[in-house]
Design an enzyme around this catalytic site. Sequence first.
Site, PDB file in Angstrom:
ATOM      1  N   ARG A 248     -25.149  48.943  43.234  1.00  0.00           N
ATOM      2  CA  ARG A 248     -25.472  49.200  41.830  1.00  0.00           C
ATOM      3  C   ARG A 248     -25.630  50.698  41.556  1.00  0.00           C
ATOM      4  O   ARG A 248     -25.109  51.227  40.572  1.00  0.00           O
ATOM      5  CB  ARG A 248     -26.741  48.435  41.447  1.00  0.00           C
ATOM      6  CG  ARG A 248     -26.599  46.935  41.616  1.00  0.00           C
ATOM      7  CD  ARG A 248     -27.932  46.206  41.588  1.00  0.00           C
ATOM      8  NE  ARG A 248     -28.577  46.283  40.282  1.00  0.00           N
ATOM      9  CZ  ARG A 248     -29.730  45.693  39.994  1.00  0.00           C
ATOM     10  NH1 ARG A 248     -30.367  44.989  40.931  1.00  0.00           N
ATOM     11  NH2 ARG A 248     -30.254  45.784  38.784  1.00  0.00           N
TER      12      ARG A 248
ATOM     13  N   LEU B  97     -30.658  38.919  48.763  1.00  0.00           N
ATOM     14  CA  LEU B  97     -29.834  39.354  47.645  1.00  0.00           C
ATOM     15  C   LEU B  97     -30.759  39.637  46.472  1.00  0.00           C
ATOM     16  O   LEU B  97     -31.798  38.982  46.321  1.00  0.00           O
ATOM     17  CB  LEU B  97     -28.830  38.261  47.227  1.00  0.00           C
ATOM     18  CG  LEU B  97     -27.697  37.891  48.194  1.00  0.00           C
ATOM     19  CD1 LEU B  97     -26.907  36.720  47.628  1.00  0.00           C
ATOM     20  CD2 LEU B  97     -26.783  39.075  48.454  1.00  0.00           C
ATOM     21  N   ASP B  98     -30.388  40.602  45.630  1.00  0.00           N
ATOM     22  CA  ASP B  98     -31.153  40.829  44.409  1.00  0.00           C
ATOM     23  C   ASP B  98     -31.167  39.557  43.575  1.00  0.00           C
ATOM     24  O   ASP B  98     -30.213  38.753  43.611  1.00  0.00           O
ATOM     25  CB  ASP B  98     -30.526  41.945  43.578  1.00  0.00           C
ATOM     26  CG  ASP B  98     -30.715  43.318  44.192  1.00  0.00           C
ATOM     27  OD1 ASP B  98     -31.547  43.447  45.116  1.00  0.00           O
ATOM     28  OD2 ASP B  98     -30.039  44.262  43.753  1.00  0.00           O
ATOM     29  N   LYS B  99     -32.218  39.391  42.802  1.00  0.00           N
ATOM     30  CA  LYS B  99     -32.331  38.232  41.915  1.00  0.00           C
ATOM     31  C   LYS B  99     -31.120  38.124  41.000  1.00  0.00           C
ATOM     32  O   LYS B  99     -30.601  37.029  40.749  1.00  0.00           O
ATOM     33  CB  LYS B  99     -33.611  38.348  41.086  1.00  0.00           C
ATOM     34  CG  LYS B  99     -33.840  37.198  40.111  1.00  0.00           C
ATOM     35  CD  LYS B  99     -35.131  37.407  39.330  1.00  0.00           C
ATOM     36  CE  LYS B  99     -35.364  36.298  38.322  1.00  0.00           C
ATOM     37  NZ  LYS B  99     -36.609  36.510  37.537  1.00  0.00           N
TER      38      LYS B  99
END
Length: 324
Positions: free
Chosen positions: A242, A132-134
């Site tokens: 996103r 997962l993205d930070k």
Amino acid sequence: MRRLVIDEASAGQRLDNFLLRELKGVPKTHVYRVIRAGEVRVNKGRAQADTRLEMGDEVRIPPVRLPERVEAKVEFVPPREFPVIFEDDYLLAINKPAGVAVHGGSGVSFGVIEQLRQARPTAKFLELVHRLDKETSGLLLIAKKRGALVALQDQFRERETGKTYAALVSGEWAANKKVIDVPLLKFIGSDGERWVRAVTDPNDAHADQAKRSISLVRVAERLGEHSLLDVTIKTGRTHQIRVHLAHEGHAIVGDPKYGDFEANRALARGPLRFDRMFLHAKRLRFVHPSEGGKEMELLAPLPAECQQLIQALQNQGKAQGRPS
């Protein structure tokens, strides 16, 4: 000459990946060279780089010279447990908070996996199944056995999992906009950072390098000047949700990369003090990696700060006389 017997933690791993782990510091090119030369033997026979190792296999590793290394400063990794959604002998599912990287690297000393290993020193095997993205919170799977890792990663690779995210976006999302099928292209920007952009022009010079990307969108709730969406991804591209949502003119609230900088700053400095990206991995469906495994569906509740923001937007709507 070293002879190693494959245990449960290493069973199912490719030979090249096993050697790269065992021969830390040895250049990757050299590792592949000794494999091609037949100097690495599995059960006394030659093996290929993609040979899958099985429990009990004997791997013979030839002597290799390690390059001289400057003693690196060892970073302290604080042990940390994370909220557990599900755990058994095969896997661990946690609710990752926003702002925490899943692993160290790219300027980050450590992440979730390093902290978990410190918190569970007796665990024989802990590996990330996916990422997962930070800035993204929510469901993250960690395998506790090599076989579970391989089985789950195969499911992710074949898109046999269901991953749904909650995303709060600016503006009113059109009810009939249910599918985003727009190719995405990764590139390195002038700032040296990794970026992704949508490619819609077939005459784009890089159109042939863009990868097809599909996101399914459902409006969960309308909140005045915002929309709460459920987004299910059918492909797993970098920054897919996103970029797809921003491309449609509805950037994710708090997105520091593809969002509205001024709107994000106003929200962070305003009375709500919301200073994170509102993207949360809320649902994950997969087949359990045990033999005869059953289909599982895990749900991760929204973080408190996200729930508070939704409540505040709902209250604003009531004050302005908008229907709930």
